[in-house]
Enzyme design. Structure first.
Site, short mmCIF file in Angstrom:
data_model
loop_
_atom_site.label_atom_id
_atom_site.label_comp_id
_atom_site.label_asym_id
_atom_site.label_seq_id
_atom_site.Cartn_x
_atom_site.Cartn_y
_atom_site.Cartn_z
N MET A 208 -11.94 4.84 -0.57
CA MET A 208 -12.57 4.90 0.84
C MET A 208 -13.11 6.33 0.74
O MET A 208 -12.79 7.24 1.42
CB MET A 208 -11.56 4.77 1.90
CG MET A 208 -11.29 3.52 2.08
SD MET A 208 -9.54 3.56 3.04
CE MET A 208 -8.69 3.61 1.69
N HIS B 152 -8.17 1.12 -4.03
CA HIS B 152 -9.15 1.13 -2.77
C HIS B 152 -9.63 2.69 -2.73
O HIS B 152 -9.19 3.37 -1.96
CB HIS B 152 -8.53 0.47 -1.80
CG HIS B 152 -9.18 0.42 -0.46
ND1 HIS B 152 -8.43 0.31 0.83
CD2 HIS B 152 -10.45 0.46 -0.10
CE1 HIS B 152 -9.27 -0.01 1.60
NE2 HIS B 152 -10.63 0.34 1.03
N ASP C 118 -6.58 -6.30 4.22
CA ASP C 118 -6.31 -5.04 4.22
C ASP C 118 -6.39 -4.60 5.57
O ASP C 118 -7.45 -4.29 5.96
CB ASP C 118 -6.90 -4.10 3.22
CG ASP C 118 -6.41 -2.70 3.14
OD1 ASP C 118 -5.33 -2.54 3.69
OD2 ASP C 118 -7.04 -1.82 2.47
N GLY C 119 -4.99 -4.33 6.08
CA GLY C 119 -5.06 -3.92 7.43
C GLY C 119 -4.24 -4.82 8.43
O GLY C 119 -4.69 -5.98 8.60
N GLY C 120 -3.08 -4.29 8.94
CA GLY C 120 -2.40 -5.11 10.16
C GLY C 120 -1.80 -6.39 9.54
O GLY C 120 -1.36 -7.20 10.23
N ASP D 187 -4.43 3.58 -1.90
CA ASP D 187 -5.40 3.91 -0.97
C ASP D 187 -5.96 5.47 -1.35
O ASP D 187 -5.41 6.51 -0.81
CB ASP D 187 -4.92 4.06 0.52
CG ASP D 187 -4.80 2.41 1.20
OD1 ASP D 187 -5.97 1.67 0.83
OD2 ASP D 187 -3.74 2.07 1.60
N SER E 170 0.95 -1.35 0.04
CA SER E 170 -0.17 -0.14 0.03
C SER E 170 0.84 1.11 -0.02
O SER E 170 1.65 1.36 0.84
CB SER E 170 -0.87 0.03 1.29
OG SER E 170 -1.45 1.42 1.40
N MET F 245 -11.61 -5.83 5.26
CA MET F 245 -10.83 -4.89 6.04
C MET F 245 -10.79 -5.41 7.20
O MET F 245 -11.52 -6.00 7.78
CB MET F 245 -11.65 -3.61 6.20
CG MET F 245 -11.93 -2.54 4.90
SD MET F 245 -10.28 -2.21 4.23
CE MET F 245 -9.44 -1.27 5.68
N GLY G 153 -2.75 3.69 8.20
CA GLY G 153 -1.84 2.45 7.97
C GLY G 153 -1.24 2.26 9.33
O GLY G 153 -1.46 2.84 10.32
N GLY G 154 -0.70 1.05 9.83
CA GLY G 154 0.07 0.85 10.89
C GLY G 154 -0.95 0.09 12.18
O GLY G 154 -0.38 0.42 13.38
N GLY H 65 -8.59 4.05 7.16
CA GLY H 65 -8.21 5.50 7.56
C GLY H 65 -6.77 5.64 7.92
O GLY H 65 -6.24 6.60 7.31
N MET I 106 -8.65 8.16 -0.03
CA MET I 106 -9.21 8.82 1.06
C MET I 106 -9.95 10.13 0.85
O MET I 106 -8.88 11.07 0.42
CB MET I 106 -8.58 8.80 2.37
CG MET I 106 -7.74 7.28 2.60
SD MET I 106 -7.01 7.37 4.11
CE MET I 106 -6.42 5.76 4.27
N HIS J 127 -1.30 -1.16 -4.37
CA HIS J 127 -2.58 -1.06 -3.74
C HIS J 127 -2.41 0.56 -3.31
O HIS J 127 -1.55 1.10 -2.79
CB HIS J 127 -2.59 -1.58 -2.38
CG HIS J 127 -4.00 -1.62 -1.56
ND1 HIS J 127 -4.98 -2.26 -1.86
CD2 HIS J 127 -4.14 -0.73 -0.63
CE1 HIS J 127 -6.03 -2.13 -0.87
NE2 HIS J 127 -5.48 -1.03 -0.38
C1 DX5 Z 1 -6.12 1.71 5.76
C2 DX5 Z 1 -5.66 1.20 4.25
C3 DX5 Z 1 -4.76 0.12 4.33
C4 DX5 Z 1 -3.34 0.49 4.98
C5 DX5 Z 1 -2.75 -0.82 5.30
O1 DX5 Z 1 -7.28 2.26 5.67
O2 DX5 Z 1 -6.97 0.66 3.47
O3 DX5 Z 1 -4.43 -0.18 2.67
O4 DX5 Z 1 -2.44 1.25 4.15
O5 DX5 Z 1 -1.53 -0.30 6.04
P1 DX5 Z 1 -0.92 -1.44 6.99
O6 DX5 Z 1 -0.48 -2.58 6.28
O7 DX5 Z 1 0.33 -0.70 7.69
O8 DX5 Z 1 -1.95 -1.90 7.96
ZN ZN Z 2 -6.38 -0.12 1.29
#
Ligand code: DX5
Ligand code: ZN
Length: 221
Positions: free
Chosen positions: A68, A66, A181-183, A35, A8, A142, A149-150, A147, A37, A33
């Protein structure tokens, strides 16, 4: 199934995005990927179709947009024309408009010859998007609230992955892309794959690692 890793670019340094995308391709990424927003569906604002357009010539990898954002149908044209290969839209953003908005948006994406997907947040049952499975090239589950990363992977999502894969099989689509997607980390990637996901988004796990090639290849093991 072959695992695909989708770094991402939310976690990237936006001032050197071109070099970063080229480097991700060299390091073994399978998709990029992106993101998107809007500051309303989720708090932050990232970028729009212009980013997709600018990185499009710099990589052969599919660009996975993606969205959002609220009112995703109004934006499909811009991302499709910018060169996205797949566009995913959130069930929640669509359901608040009408019962048919998600399906209409997916059909609109496909009308541009672009792959489409539906996304559910951790608190939305995957069953809510079963009716659009036949239309989707990919479903995105998800594993954090969108919203940022991390964040930490929400373990309850593991069961949803199994449910989604079972339903894809039932629909005669055993190879359907199921993206998480996420973590996602080196520690949990294997369990996520074994539950039935084949596309893993990885933001901080790749960008914060010293060796992107090594991290991407280990996520597939
Ligand atoms: C969160 C995003 C993710 C994010 C994932 O809203 O959609 O794509 O960047 O980041 P990590 O892999 O750090 O959780
Ligand atoms: Zn994403």
């Amino acid at each position: 199934m072959i695992t695909k890793i989708a770094p991402s670019i939310l976690s990237a340094d936006f001032s050197v995005m071109g070099e970063t995308v080229a480097k991700l391709e060299k390091c073994g990424a399978d998709l990029i990927h992106c993101d998107v927003m809007d500051g309303t569906f989720v708090e932050p604002i990232t970028f729009g179709g212009q980013m997709i357009k600018n990185i499009r010539p710099l990589t052969k990898l599919p660009l996975d947009a993606h969205l959002m954002i609220e009112h995703p149908k109004t934006q499909v044209k811009f991302f499709a024309e910018a060169g996205a290969d797949i566009i995913t839209v959130h069930y929640k953003a669509c359901a608040k408009i009408s019962d048919t908005y998600l399906e209409e948006t997916l059909r609109l994406i496909k009308s541009y010859g672009v792959k489409c997907g539906a996304v559910v947040n951790p608190d939305v049952p995957v069953e809510n998007i079963f009716p659009v499975f036949p239309l989707c090239d990919m479903v995105l589950l998800m594993s954090v609230y969108p919203g940022y990363g991390g964040q930490k992977f929400i373990p309850e999502v593991m069961e949803k992955i199994k449910t989604a894969r079972q339903y894809a099989i039932k629909c005669g689509r055993p190879d359907m892309d199921i993206e998480i997607d996420g973590g996602v980390t080196l520690e949990n990637a294997k369990a996520i794959r074994e539950a039935g996901a084949n596309v893993l988004v990885a933001g901080s796990a790749v960008f914060n690692s010293p060796d992107w090639t090594d991290t991407i290849s280990k996520m597939k093991l």
